[in-house]
Motif scaffolding. Structure first.
Motif, mmCIF file in Angstrom:
data_model
loop_
_atom_site.group_PDB
_atom_site.id
_atom_site.type_symbol
_atom_site.label_atom_id
_atom_site.label_comp_id
_atom_site.label_asym_id
_atom_site.label_seq_id
_atom_site.Cartn_x
_atom_site.Cartn_y
_atom_site.Cartn_z
ATOM 1 N N LEU A 1 2.159 -36.210 7.453
ATOM 2 C CA LEU A 1 1.257 -36.530 8.568
ATOM 3 C C LEU A 1 0.695 -37.946 8.410
ATOM 4 C CD1 LEU A 1 -0.576 -33.089 8.914
ATOM 5 C CD2 LEU A 1 1.117 -34.089 10.485
ATOM 6 N N GLU A 2 0.459 -38.354 7.165
ATOM 7 C CA GLU A 2 -0.022 -39.720 6.925
ATOM 8 C C GLU A 2 1.049 -40.741 7.324
ATOM 9 O OE1 GLU A 2 -1.981 -39.962 3.073
ATOM 10 O OE2 GLU A 2 -1.688 -42.132 3.107
ATOM 11 N N VAL A 3 2.295 -40.459 6.972
ATOM 12 C CA VAL A 3 3.397 -41.348 7.355
ATOM 13 C C VAL A 3 3.489 -41.425 8.876
ATOM 14 C CG1 VAL A 3 5.922 -41.572 7.394
ATOM 15 C CG2 VAL A 3 4.764 -41.033 5.250
ATOM 16 N N VAL A 4 3.402 -40.254 9.526
ATOM 17 C CA VAL A 4 3.531 -40.190 10.986
ATOM 18 C C VAL A 4 2.415 -41.009 11.654
ATOM 19 C CG1 VAL A 4 3.120 -38.538 12.863
ATOM 20 C CG2 VAL A 4 4.839 -38.037 11.117
ATOM 21 N N SER A 5 1.208 -40.974 11.048
ATOM 22 C CA SER A 5 0.078 -41.675 11.669
ATOM 23 C C SER A 5 0.224 -43.192 11.548
ATOM 24 C CB SER A 5 -1.249 -41.217 11.043
ATOM 25 O OG SER A 5 -1.362 -41.757 9.745
ATOM 26 N N ARG A 6 1.067 -43.661 10.634
ATOM 27 C CA ARG A 6 1.318 -45.101 10.493
ATOM 28 C C ARG A 6 2.830 -45.315 10.431
ATOM 29 N NH1 ARG A 6 -3.474 -47.524 8.740
ATOM 30 N NH2 ARG A 6 -2.303 -49.375 8.238
ATOM 31 N N ARG A 7 3.528 -44.694 11.387
ATOM 32 C CA ARG A 7 4.985 -44.631 11.325
ATOM 33 C C ARG A 7 5.637 -46.007 11.222
ATOM 34 N NH1 ARG A 7 9.195 -44.556 10.079
ATOM 35 N NH2 ARG A 7 11.036 -43.404 10.742
ATOM 36 N N SER A 8 5.064 -47.024 11.933
ATOM 37 C CA SER A 8 5.724 -48.338 11.945
ATOM 38 C C SER A 8 5.615 -49.051 10.593
ATOM 39 C CB SER A 8 5.124 -49.213 13.051
ATOM 40 O OG SER A 8 3.736 -49.318 12.838
ATOM 41 N N ASP A 9 4.792 -48.529 9.683
ATOM 42 C CA ASP A 9 4.680 -49.143 8.340
ATOM 43 C C ASP A 9 5.883 -48.805 7.457
ATOM 44 O OD1 ASP A 9 2.242 -49.996 9.107
ATOM 45 O OD2 ASP A 9 1.076 -48.864 7.636
ATOM 46 N N TYR A 10 6.694 -47.813 7.894
ATOM 47 C CA TYR A 10 7.773 -47.335 7.029
ATOM 48 C C TYR A 10 9.126 -47.529 7.708
ATOM 49 C CZ TYR A 10 3.718 -45.259 4.828
ATOM 50 O OH TYR A 10 2.497 -45.107 4.238
ATOM 51 N N GLY A 11 10.164 -47.569 6.907
ATOM 52 C CA GLY A 11 11.520 -47.657 7.432
ATOM 53 C C GLY A 11 12.041 -46.264 7.759
ATOM 54 N N MET B 1 8.300 -29.658 12.094
ATOM 55 C CA MET B 1 9.525 -30.388 11.751
ATOM 56 C C MET B 1 10.237 -30.862 13.019
ATOM 57 S SD MET B 1 11.070 -28.756 8.278
ATOM 58 C CE MET B 1 11.136 -27.024 8.700
ATOM 59 N N ALA B 2 10.216 -30.018 14.067
ATOM 60 C CA ALA B 2 10.848 -30.424 15.334
ATOM 61 C C ALA B 2 10.107 -31.629 15.914
ATOM 62 C CB ALA B 2 10.840 -29.252 16.308
ATOM 63 N N THR B 3 8.767 -31.607 15.872
ATOM 64 C CA THR B 3 7.974 -32.733 16.398
ATOM 65 C C THR B 3 8.229 -33.999 15.585
ATOM 66 O OG1 THR B 3 6.266 -31.161 17.006
ATOM 67 C CG2 THR B 3 5.607 -33.470 16.935
ATOM 68 N N TRP B 4 8.240 -33.853 14.247
ATOM 69 C CA TRP B 4 8.460 -35.037 13.405
ATOM 70 C C TRP B 4 9.828 -35.668 13.716
ATOM 71 C CZ3 TRP B 4 6.853 -31.839 8.488
ATOM 72 C CH2 TRP B 4 5.470 -31.656 8.504
ATOM 73 N N ALA B 5 10.829 -34.827 13.965
ATOM 74 C CA ALA B 5 12.166 -35.345 14.249
ATOM 75 C C ALA B 5 12.217 -35.981 15.637
ATOM 76 C CB ALA B 5 13.189 -34.222 14.134
ATOM 77 N N GLN B 6 11.701 -35.242 16.643
ATOM 78 C CA GLN B 6 11.870 -35.702 18.034
ATOM 79 C C GLN B 6 10.961 -36.864 18.388
ATOM 80 O OE1 GLN B 6 11.310 -31.996 20.092
ATOM 81 N NE2 GLN B 6 13.143 -31.163 19.112
ATOM 82 N N ARG B 7 9.700 -36.801 17.940
ATOM 83 C CA ARG B 7 8.741 -37.837 18.360
ATOM 84 C C ARG B 7 8.617 -38.986 17.380
ATOM 85 N NH1 ARG B 7 3.633 -34.678 20.093
ATOM 86 N NH2 ARG B 7 4.551 -33.160 21.509
ATOM 87 N N HIS B 8 8.927 -38.739 16.117
ATOM 88 C CA HIS B 8 8.625 -39.768 15.116
ATOM 89 C C HIS B 8 9.864 -40.242 14.349
ATOM 90 C CE1 HIS B 8 4.437 -38.985 15.965
ATOM 91 N NE2 HIS B 8 4.671 -37.700 15.820
ATOM 92 N N GLY B 9 11.021 -39.834 14.820
ATOM 93 C CA GLY B 9 12.267 -40.361 14.256
ATOM 94 C C GLY B 9 12.477 -40.013 12.788
ATOM 95 N N ILE B 10 11.894 -38.906 12.351
ATOM 96 C CA ILE B 10 12.130 -38.485 10.963
ATOM 97 C C ILE B 10 13.421 -37.665 10.926
ATOM 98 C CG2 ILE B 10 11.216 -37.051 9.071
ATOM 99 C CD1 ILE B 10 8.437 -37.934 9.831
#
Ligand SMILES: Cc1cc2nc3c(=O)[nH]c(=O)nc-3n(C[C@H](O)[C@H](O)[C@H](O)COP(=O)(O)OP(=O)(O)OC[C@H]3O[C@@H](n4cnc5c(N)ncnc54)[C@H](O)[C@@H]3O)c2cc1C
Ligand code: FES
Length: 270
Positions: free
Chosen positions: A123-133, A153-162
């Motif tokens: 969730l921390e990564v997702v909140s600052r997603r552009s900081d990571y590759g 997991m579905a949200t992280w994949a679909q909305r945050h490109g994980i």
């Protein structure tokens, strides 16, 4: 050592034996915490156990813990109805410190209930997603019915490109996903090993194989972090129950880097 009083405000059944408890303080402000830290949760009249915080560090109220029913105390916690008072000590221990991965890729390897302590880091990564590759989550569960946080997991994949890869030990008829050990996914996952931070949580044997596979891919041992479990009583470095040779896991851990853990994981029964 004195627990704060929290009330169960909601419970979310995750699987047949795992429940997420949402707790609100009855005696003061919300509990600030870092991703990876745990609390000592006290079921009154039964006992106290260490449980990682599974919620969003940027939104500590309500305080979330995801608990698997394995014995007396965890059973009392997973069956606590809304309105039940529980004791909370902490937060204790070291965190994932995921911000150390800024500018690089992040690889998360989780087994079973091990996804719960990793959820705050994701969730921390997702909140600052552009900081990571690239961000890759490799998750292994016993069976499809044991998969935790499927909606997340579905949200992280679909909305945050994980990139989320899920595998199960046993796939019943009708399961069209992967079957096999999560550690085997490390070898061909898409990330840049030299510029990655790897976070691993699950059964100890799984963590040992995952860390070996990450190291073999070229992730520096200092950049591989594992969350260790041992029996805990005090949580504050006094009782010695959580000792792993020179380490007290409640204060030196639970999150430790593989360069410190590798010599200890190789010793049987330590
Ligand atoms: C830092 C830390 C974080 C944890 N986070 C979580 C979490 O987020 N969610 C969760 O469900 N559980 C978590 N645990 C494990 C949890 O503390 C144990 O499941 C709990 O203490 C079992 O207590 P019990 O009274 O219900 O069962 P017991 O009757 O004490 O034990 C039942 C079974 O669980 C095993 N066990 C007991 N304590 C531990 C332990 N500390 N580690 C591994 N196995 C144990 C016993 O050997 C036995 O087989 C964490 C443990 C630690 C140390
Ligand atoms: S739990 Fe007492 S020293 Fe760690």
């Amino acid at each position: 050592m004195v627990p704060r009083l929290f009330g169960v405000v909601r419970t979310y059944p995750d699987t047949l034996d795992t429940v997420t408890l949402a707790l609100e303080p009855l005696d003061g402000p919300p509990l600030a915490f870092r991703a990876g830290q745990f609390t000592m949760l006290h079921a009154f009249g039964v006992g106290e156990v260490p449980i990682s915080i599974s919620g969003d560090p940027t939104r500590p109220d309500p305080l979330l813990h995801t608990v698997r029913d394995v014995g007396a105390v965890t059973h009392a916690l997973v069956t606590a109805a809304p309105g039940t008072a529980v004791g909370v000590r902490g937060p204790f221990g070291s965190g994932w410190e995921v911000a150390d991965g800024t500018g690089g890729d992040v690889v998360v390897v989780a087994g079973g209930i091990g996804l719960a302590p990793l959820r705050p880091a994701i969730l921390e990564v997702v909140s600052r997603r552009s900081d990571y590759g690239r961000v890759v989550l490799l998750y292994g569960a016993r069976s499809p019915a044991d998969i935790l946080f499927a909606d997340d997991m579905a949200t992280w994949a679909q909305r945050h490109g994980i990139v989320v890869e899920v595998t199960v030990d046993y796939g019943p008829p009708g399961w069209s996903g992967r079957v096999g050990l999560v550690t085997t996914l490390v070898a061909r996952a898409g990330f840049d090993p030299l510029h990655s931070l790897a976070l691993v949580c699950g059964p100890e044997v799984m963590m040992r194989y995952a860390a070996t596979a990450l190291s073999a891919r070229g992730v520096p041992d200092t950049r591989i972090r594992l969350s260790m479990e041992r029996n805990m009583r005090c949580g504050i470095g006094l009782c010695g129950h959580c000792q792993l040779r020179e380490l007290f896991l409640c204060v030196d851990g639970p999150v430790l880097s593989y360069d410190r853990l590798a010599p200890l994981l190789d010793v049987r029964e330590l």
